[in-house]
Design a protein around this motif. Structure first.
Motif, PDB file in Angstrom:
ATOM      1  N   THR A 117       0.836  -1.204   0.000  1.00 18.09           N
ATOM      2  CA  THR A 117       0.000   0.000   0.000  1.00 18.09           C
ATOM      3  C   THR A 117       0.869   1.251   0.000  1.00 18.09           C
ATOM      4  OG1 THR A 117      -0.142  -0.117   2.387  1.00 18.09           O
ATOM      5  CG2 THR A 117      -1.960  -1.079   1.165  1.00 18.09           C
ATOM      6  N   LYS A 118       2.023   1.168   0.672  1.00 13.98           N
ATOM      7  CA  LYS A 118       2.947   2.301   0.691  1.00 13.98           C
ATOM      8  C   LYS A 118       3.488   2.577  -0.713  1.00 13.98           C
ATOM      9  CE  LYS A 118       3.420   4.226   4.700  1.00 13.98           C
ATOM     10  NZ  LYS A 118       3.048   5.647   4.792  1.00 13.98           N
ATOM     11  N   ILE A 119       3.854   1.492  -1.391  1.00 14.57           N
ATOM     12  CA  ILE A 119       4.356   1.661  -2.765  1.00 14.57           C
ATOM     13  C   ILE A 119       3.284   2.345  -3.603  1.00 14.57           C
ATOM     14  CG2 ILE A 119       5.187   0.478  -4.830  1.00 14.57           C
ATOM     15  CD1 ILE A 119       6.108  -1.795  -3.134  1.00 14.57           C
ATOM     16  N   PHE A 120       2.071   1.904  -3.390  1.00 16.56           N
ATOM     17  CA  PHE A 120       0.951   2.457  -4.141  1.00 16.56           C
ATOM     18  C   PHE A 120       0.808   3.960  -3.873  1.00 16.56           C
ATOM     19  CE2 PHE A 120      -3.674   2.925  -5.052  1.00 16.56           C
ATOM     20  CZ  PHE A 120      -3.606   2.575  -6.395  1.00 16.56           C
ATOM     21  N   ASP A 121       0.952   4.315  -2.594  1.00 21.79           N
ATOM     22  CA  ASP A 121       0.864   5.735  -2.235  1.00 21.79           C
ATOM     23  C   ASP A 121       1.935   6.559  -2.944  1.00 21.79           C
ATOM     24  OD1 ASP A 121      -1.224   5.081  -0.662  1.00 21.79           O
ATOM     25  OD2 ASP A 121      -0.121   5.160   1.247  1.00 21.79           O
ATOM     26  N   TYR A 122       3.166   6.054  -2.874  1.00 24.67           N
ATOM     27  CA  TYR A 122       4.269   6.768  -3.547  1.00 24.67           C
ATOM     28  C   TYR A 122       4.008   6.846  -5.040  1.00 24.67           C
ATOM     29  CZ  TYR A 122       7.210   6.835   0.625  1.00 24.67           C
ATOM     30  OH  TYR A 122       7.716   7.089   1.849  1.00 24.67           O
ATOM     31  N   ALA A 123       3.511   5.749  -5.567  1.00 27.12           N
ATOM     32  CA  ALA A 123       3.246   5.706  -6.998  1.00 27.12           C
ATOM     33  C   ALA A 123       2.220   6.762  -7.384  1.00 27.12           C
ATOM     34  CB  ALA A 123       2.752   4.317  -7.385  1.00 27.12           C
ATOM     35  N   GLU A 124       1.222   6.891  -6.556  1.00 30.81           N
ATOM     36  CA  GLU A 124       0.194   7.907  -6.838  1.00 30.81           C
ATOM     37  C   GLU A 124       0.787   9.305  -6.824  1.00 30.81           C
ATOM     38  OE1 GLU A 124      -3.375   7.451  -4.464  1.00 30.81           O
ATOM     39  OE2 GLU A 124      -4.242   6.658  -6.319  1.00 30.81           O
ATOM     40  N   GLU A 144      -0.787  -2.816 -25.669  1.00 34.70           N
ATOM     41  CA  GLU A 144       0.319  -2.216 -24.944  1.00 34.70           C
ATOM     42  C   GLU A 144       1.259  -3.302 -24.408  1.00 34.70           C
ATOM     43  OE1 GLU A 144      -0.538   1.562 -22.548  1.00 34.70           O
ATOM     44  OE2 GLU A 144      -1.175  -0.240 -21.563  1.00 34.70           O
ATOM     45  N   HIS A 145       2.556  -3.071 -24.484  1.00 29.26           N
ATOM     46  CA  HIS A 145       3.487  -4.131 -24.075  1.00 29.26           C
ATOM     47  C   HIS A 145       4.510  -3.677 -23.062  1.00 29.26           C
ATOM     48  CE1 HIS A 145       1.896  -6.825 -26.983  1.00 29.26           C
ATOM     49  NE2 HIS A 145       2.697  -7.760 -26.522  1.00 29.26           N
ATOM     50  N   GLU A 146       4.252  -2.544 -22.461  1.00 26.65           N
ATOM     51  CA  GLU A 146       5.348  -2.048 -21.628  1.00 26.65           C
ATOM     52  C   GLU A 146       5.253  -2.496 -20.173  1.00 26.65           C
ATOM     53  OE1 GLU A 146       4.092   2.381 -20.419  1.00 26.65           O
ATOM     54  OE2 GLU A 146       4.556   2.049 -22.517  1.00 26.65           O
ATOM     55  N   HIS A 147       4.275  -3.316 -19.856  1.00 28.54           N
ATOM     56  CA  HIS A 147       4.122  -3.670 -18.442  1.00 28.54           C
ATOM     57  C   HIS A 147       4.528  -5.107 -18.187  1.00 28.54           C
ATOM     58  CE1 HIS A 147       2.070  -0.009 -18.769  1.00 28.54           C
ATOM     59  NE2 HIS A 147       1.067  -0.537 -19.427  1.00 28.54           N
ATOM     60  N   GLU A 148       5.476  -5.558 -18.936  1.00 28.30           N
ATOM     61  CA  GLU A 148       5.831  -6.971 -18.790  1.00 28.30           C
ATOM     62  C   GLU A 148       6.510  -7.248 -17.466  1.00 28.30           C
ATOM     63  OE1 GLU A 148       4.745  -9.053 -20.882  1.00 28.30           O
ATOM     64  OE2 GLU A 148       5.009  -8.415 -22.919  1.00 28.30           O
ATOM     65  N   HIS A 149       7.396  -6.370 -17.055  1.00 32.00           N
ATOM     66  CA  HIS A 149       8.061  -6.628 -15.776  1.00 32.00           C
ATOM     67  C   HIS A 149       7.576  -5.636 -14.738  1.00 32.00           C
ATOM     68  CE1 HIS A 149      11.401  -5.961 -18.882  1.00 32.00           C
ATOM     69  NE2 HIS A 149      10.723  -6.994 -19.278  1.00 32.00           N
ATOM     70  N   GLY A 150       7.594  -6.065 -13.546  1.00 30.18           N
ATOM     71  CA  GLY A 150       7.250  -5.158 -12.461  1.00 30.18           C
ATOM     72  C   GLY A 150       5.740  -5.026 -12.325  1.00 30.18           C
ATOM     73  N   ASN A 151       5.328  -4.362 -11.278  1.00 29.38           N
ATOM     74  CA  ASN A 151       3.902  -4.186 -11.053  1.00 29.38           C
ATOM     75  C   ASN A 151       3.490  -2.829 -11.576  1.00 29.38           C
ATOM     76  OD1 ASN A 151       3.594  -6.576  -9.764  1.00 29.38           O
ATOM     77  ND2 ASN A 151       4.090  -5.716  -7.766  1.00 29.38           N
ATOM     78  N   ASP A 152       2.624  -2.852 -12.505  1.00 27.51           N
ATOM     79  CA  ASP A 152       2.136  -1.583 -12.987  1.00 27.51           C
ATOM     80  C   ASP A 152       0.762  -1.348 -12.403  1.00 27.51           C
ATOM     81  OD1 ASP A 152       1.513  -0.120 -16.209  1.00 27.51           O
ATOM     82  OD2 ASP A 152       1.681   0.689 -14.208  1.00 27.51           O
ATOM     83  N   PHE A 153       0.660  -0.323 -11.630  1.00 23.08           N
ATOM     84  CA  PHE A 153      -0.602  -0.080 -10.929  1.00 23.08           C
ATOM     85  C   PHE A 153      -1.491   0.883 -11.684  1.00 23.08           C
ATOM     86  CE2 PHE A 153       2.824   2.523  -9.931  1.00 23.08           C
ATOM     87  CZ  PHE A 153       2.316   3.786 -10.087  1.00 23.08           C
TER      88      PHE A 153
END
Ligand SMILES: Nc1ncnc2c1ncn2[C@@H]1O[C@H](COP(=O)(O)OP(=O)(O)O)[C@@H](O)[C@H]1O
Ligand SMILES: [Mg+2]
Lengths: 682, 220
Positions: free
Chosen positions: A102-109, A405-414
């Motif tokens: 959830t913290k990552i999500f907050d920073y991401a926002e 779209e193909h750019e979200h192959e690695h990592g979590n794209d929220f």
């Protein structure tokens, strides 16, 4: 010193006795070292891959310039931005926060907010969780592979420990007569210990050094060969690496086993009286013995009942080792099948998406006529920011950005999950239900919503008040599972596909552009040529031409490469198993030398004796061939029941297994044949 | 003083569920310079008695005194010293170490006692036993009679208090057996104490005294 004099003499006069021990010990060290090095290397390569992909950072902001770092300075809880090669990297300072989704999500926002409020920037952002950025894979497949290898490693070390223990205690027992004589002429037990400890140190060091050198050189050579074969496919991540800790644990465990074998055997010899040692009174089991119809059969039965310990010992070595490898190979071949089920494309050609730039018919014809292009798949996309998908409660749920779209192959794209529109008429056919203009079909459940699979939802066209330009907003009638919000940003593999009416489709795609192309080559060797042709045709900076080396390709090639590497290692281990079995059986027959000669003087013909041993050898060889295959099939069955993964051995695999097993029978039969012949002729 | 004395010596072997009393309450005395024969049927306990006296088999009960000291109450080291200096074994099937030459086999007790190898004495013994040209050979290259001579030389090299010979002629032909017996008598005449196990009445009669064993017991 008498004791070292004796040892030197023994090595000079009976070299085969000491040499055979040395060979067995070396092989017993080699097998776990091979697996250990292999495991270390896979783990290390995996880690390096993740680290190089994530750069050890939490956020990657692409399409940035050095000056752009100013936008991301001084975000509370994040590191100062670092710029490199068009990308800005940011890290989360506290590890605890980083581990919290959830913290990552907050920073991401927060970052998304900065991105949205910046004018005229084309940044895109990807985030990495703590483990990924620290090279720890949480892909269940990777974890299961590491576990399977660890278990295999432990089993193999235990088998090696058994080999070492049985070989060493047999070896020391062979000296009992000499030791009894020496003791009767006044040697002390301490003196006797000196002989064995000196020999132990010598043989242990020699075989350990040999094993380390051989395994290092061979495994490294395999990796180098492997690396050279696959490096042009972007597979530099299978790297030879030795974890000193793992190697030491392995060696220490075997050393302890060895010490135990040496000291317990010496201890049990000391308990026996010298006369027992001198006269080699081996107490054997009091089993009743019934004669069989032919003398050969009687003898065979006798060998198996009374003297077959070494033969059983060989089975104890060869069978589990084969099973471990069969299971590993089966697992990897499954992995390859899984990975290769993903379609492959070799080159990706696209226009950068903000520009209203598409490929013209002329471009399409040019690409398709290029030498080496087998197939070109074109994708259309709608200019971005035209359609927003808003769910009933008004949450900003899915923003339609870009098709395919193909750019979200690695990592979590929220932040962005593409919504893909397809014609409902394509799947429903002529007889299917007709959708009215603002109805849509949901083919599969979408995380974060409670749209049911196969349901038809209605969408309404309204103009959102907060949207100033002329975007069309789809209000999707359906409730949103807000609790599930965390889940949906994990789902980065599949775009949300909505099947819509032809009418709506035509409206949406009336101004669509062809912006994306997947090119399949006839031959991967032509890749460079095609790339150059494309580059000279599409010279503007807005065109992107990429060789396809995504995770899928990596995984597939990696699974395949790891499989072949494992195959080579199995080949080497197989040779060591053959050597161990051969050496043990030779020892066994040579130990029977006196009995064989006595039987011969008693009137048993050479043929009878030889036949009786050969039948014993055939029985054990048959067991060595059949048991691994049966056990593997049973284990695969049990494992697939336990894990739910379909782990079945195919017909060809079973045939290959049997073929390999048949080879092991050679190690059971040939040494019996040659050694019996040698003993009878001496 | 007696060179060897046994007191109520008993040895019981466990064989499966029942016990075998190999030596039963045997008390014997052997004086210095004697040559004593132990006779008896096969399985009567002769070998076991000899092994108990030589310290290579542990008694179930009773004592063995060699030169007045109880060998089974000693430490491992002290007992090894007794075996090195006071006892010389001669076995029926020679029991030479196959990786050593005849000379090395003879010298082995000296080496074990960290004494310098007395080449001259080895030569003398070999000449006395008629094997001076065989010293460089390995046991596998020698005949039974020659091997037994090597074994006798090995038993004599440390000038032990007593020589224990367990059917030394058992594996040999008549001629060789007679020759070995003649040598043993000669050795005894030179002042060595010899305890000889044999089942040949003829050889037993040549000895000074005869102990008869029957089912593990000494009978008179
Ligand atoms: N290691 C042993 N284990 C069990 N029984 C034994 C052992 N050695 C000897 N015996 C038994 O003790 C008895 C005496 O044996 P031994 O002293 O060899 O007789 P001899 O030398 O007079 O022929 C025999 O009955 C024999 O079976
Ligand atoms: Mg006997």
């Amino acid at each position: 010193m008498f004791h070292f004099y004796y040892l030197r003499r023994s090595m000079a006069k009976r070299p085969q006795r000491h040499f055979s021990l040395y060979v067995i010990l070396t092989c017993a060290f080699l097998i776990p070292l091979f697996i250990s090095f292999y495991r270390d290397s896979l783990g290390y390569g995996q880690k390096q891959f993740l680290l190089s992909d994530s750069k050890g950072q939490a956020f990657h902001i692409y399409n940035a310039s050095e000056e752009d770092t100013a936008y991301f300075k001084g975000i509370d809880g994040l590191s100062e931005p670092v710029f490199e090669d068009g990308t800005i990297y940011l890290s989360i300072l506290s590890d605890d926060e980083w581990k919290d989704d959830t913290k990552i999500f907050d920073y991401a926002e927060e970052i998304t907010h900065i991105i949205e409020s910046a004018e005229g920037k084309q940044w895109s952002v990807i985030n990495y969780d703590y483990y990924y950025a620290h090279g720890i894979s949480n892909d269940p497949l990777d974890i299961s592979i590491q576990w399977i290898l660890l278990i295999a490693n432990v089993i193999i070390i235990l088998i090696s420990a058994y080999v070492i223990w049985s070989a060493y205690s047999n070896h020391i027992r062979k000296f009992s007569s000499d030791m009894g004589i020496i003791l009767s002429y006044g040697a002390t037990n301490r003196g006797i210990r000196k002989i064995f400890i000196a020999e132990f140190i010598l043989i242990f060091l020699l075989s350990l050094i040999s094993a380390l050198v051989i395994s290092w050189v061979v495994v490294k050579a395999l990796f180098v060969k492997f690396f050279e074969t696959y490096s042009d496919n972007g597979l530099a991540w299978i790297i030879f690496h030795v974890d000193i800790g793992n190697t030491l644990i392995c060696i220490l465990f075997l050393l302890v086993t060895l010490l135990y074998a040496v000291f317990s055997t010496m201890g049990s010899m000391e308990k026996e009286s010298m006369w027992t040692l001198i006269s080699e009174n081996k107490i054997s089991a009091n089993r009743s013995f019934d004669a069989c119809r032919t003398p050969e059969r009687s003898l065979t039965k006798f060998w198996t009942q009374r003297c077959g310990r070494e033969m059983y010992g060989c089975l104890l070595v060869s069978v589990p080792l084969m099973v471990v490898f069969f299971i590993l190979m089966g697992y990897w071949s499954l992995n390859i099948r899984y990975e290769s089920s993903v379609p492959e494309q070799d080159i990706i050609l696209s226009t950068s998406f903000d520009e209203n730039l598409g490929f013209t018919d002329e471009d399409i014809r040019f690409v398709e006529s290029l030498n080496g292009v087998a197939e070109a798949e074109w994708h259309q996309s709608i200019p971005s920011d035209r359609y927003l998908l808003i769910l009933e409660n008004g949450e900003h749920e899915h923003e339609h950005e870009h098709d395919g779209e193909h750019e979200h192959e690695h990592g979590n794209d929220f932040s962005i999950t593409g919504v893909e529109f397809q014609r409902y008429s394509d799947i429903a056919g002529a007889s299917g239900k007709q959708l009215s203009k603002f109805e849509a079909f949901v083919p599969s459940h979408q995380d974060g919503t409670d749209f049911k699979e196969g349901s038809i939802i209605s969408i309404s066209e309204t103009v959102g008040e907060e949207i100033v330009n002329d975007s069309i907003v789809f209000n999707v009638v359906g409730t949103v599972d807000v609790e599930g919000e965390e889940e949906h940003h994990h789902d980065h593999h599949h775009a949300f596909t909505l099947f819509i009416s032809d009418e709506l489709y035509d409206t949406i795609y009336s101004d669509a552009l062809t912006t994306y192309c997947e090119i399949k080559l006839t031959d991967i060797d032509l890749c460079g040529e095609v790339m150059n042709a494309l580059k000279s045709h599409f010279t503007r900076a807005e065109y992107m031409i990429q060789e396809f080396d995504s995770q899928i390709d990596y995984n597939h090639k990696s699974a395949e490469g790891t499989y072949y590497l494992l195959g080579y290692i199995f080949l080497a281990v197989f040779i060591f198993i053959m050597i161990i079995v051969t050496a043990k059986i030779k020892d066994y027959i040579e130990d029977m030398g006196d009995v064989i000669r006595t039987l011969y003087t008693l009137g048993a013909s050479k043929k009878t004796i030889s036949k009786s041993f050969m039948s014993q050898a055939f029985v054990f060889a048959a067991a060595a061939v059949v048991l691994p295959v049966i056990i593997t099939i049973i284990l695969l069955f049990v494992l697939s029941k336990l894990t739910g993964i379909e782990l079945t051995a195919s017909g060809t695999e079973i045939i290959v297994f049997i073929g390999i097993s048949l080879l092991i029978s050679v190690a059971y039969i040939i040494p019996v044949h040659s050694t019996v012949k040698k003993v009878l002729n001496s | 003083m007696n060179t060897v004395e046994t007191k109520q010596l008993t040895k019981i072997y466990k064989q499966g569920d029942y016990d075998v009393v190999a030596v039963n309450n045997a008390s014997i005395c052997i004086e210095k310079g004697e040559m004593v024969a132990i006779v008896g049927q096969s399985g009567s306990g002769k070998t076991t008695l000899l092994n108990l006296i030589g310290g290579i088999e542990k008694p179930s009960s009773g004592n063995v005194l060699v030169d007045g000291v109880d060998i089974y109450s000693m430490s491992d080291d002290e007992m090894a010293k007794i075996r090195r200096n006071k006892v010389g074994h001669i076995f029926q099937d020679y029991k030479l170490i196959p990786i050593f030459t005849a000379e090395e086999n003879i010298a082995m007790p000296l080496l074990l006692d960290s004494r310098p190898i007395d080449k001259k004495r080895i030569k003398e013994l070999a000449a006395f036993l008629g094997i001076e040209d065989k010293l460089g050979s390995y046991p596998s290259q020698l005949s039974g009679g020659q091997n037994q001579r090597v074994a006798i030389a090995r038993a004599l090299i440390n000038k032990p208090s007593i020589i224990l010979a367990d059917e030394p002629t058992g594996n040999l032909d008549q001629e060789n057996a007679d020759e070995i017996m003649r040598l043993l008598l000669e050795i005894n005449r030179m002042g060595n104490t010899v305890l000889l196990v044999t089942h040949e009445e003829r050889y037993a009669a040549m000895c000074g005294r005869k102990i008869v064993m029957h089912d593990g017991s000494i009978s008179n």
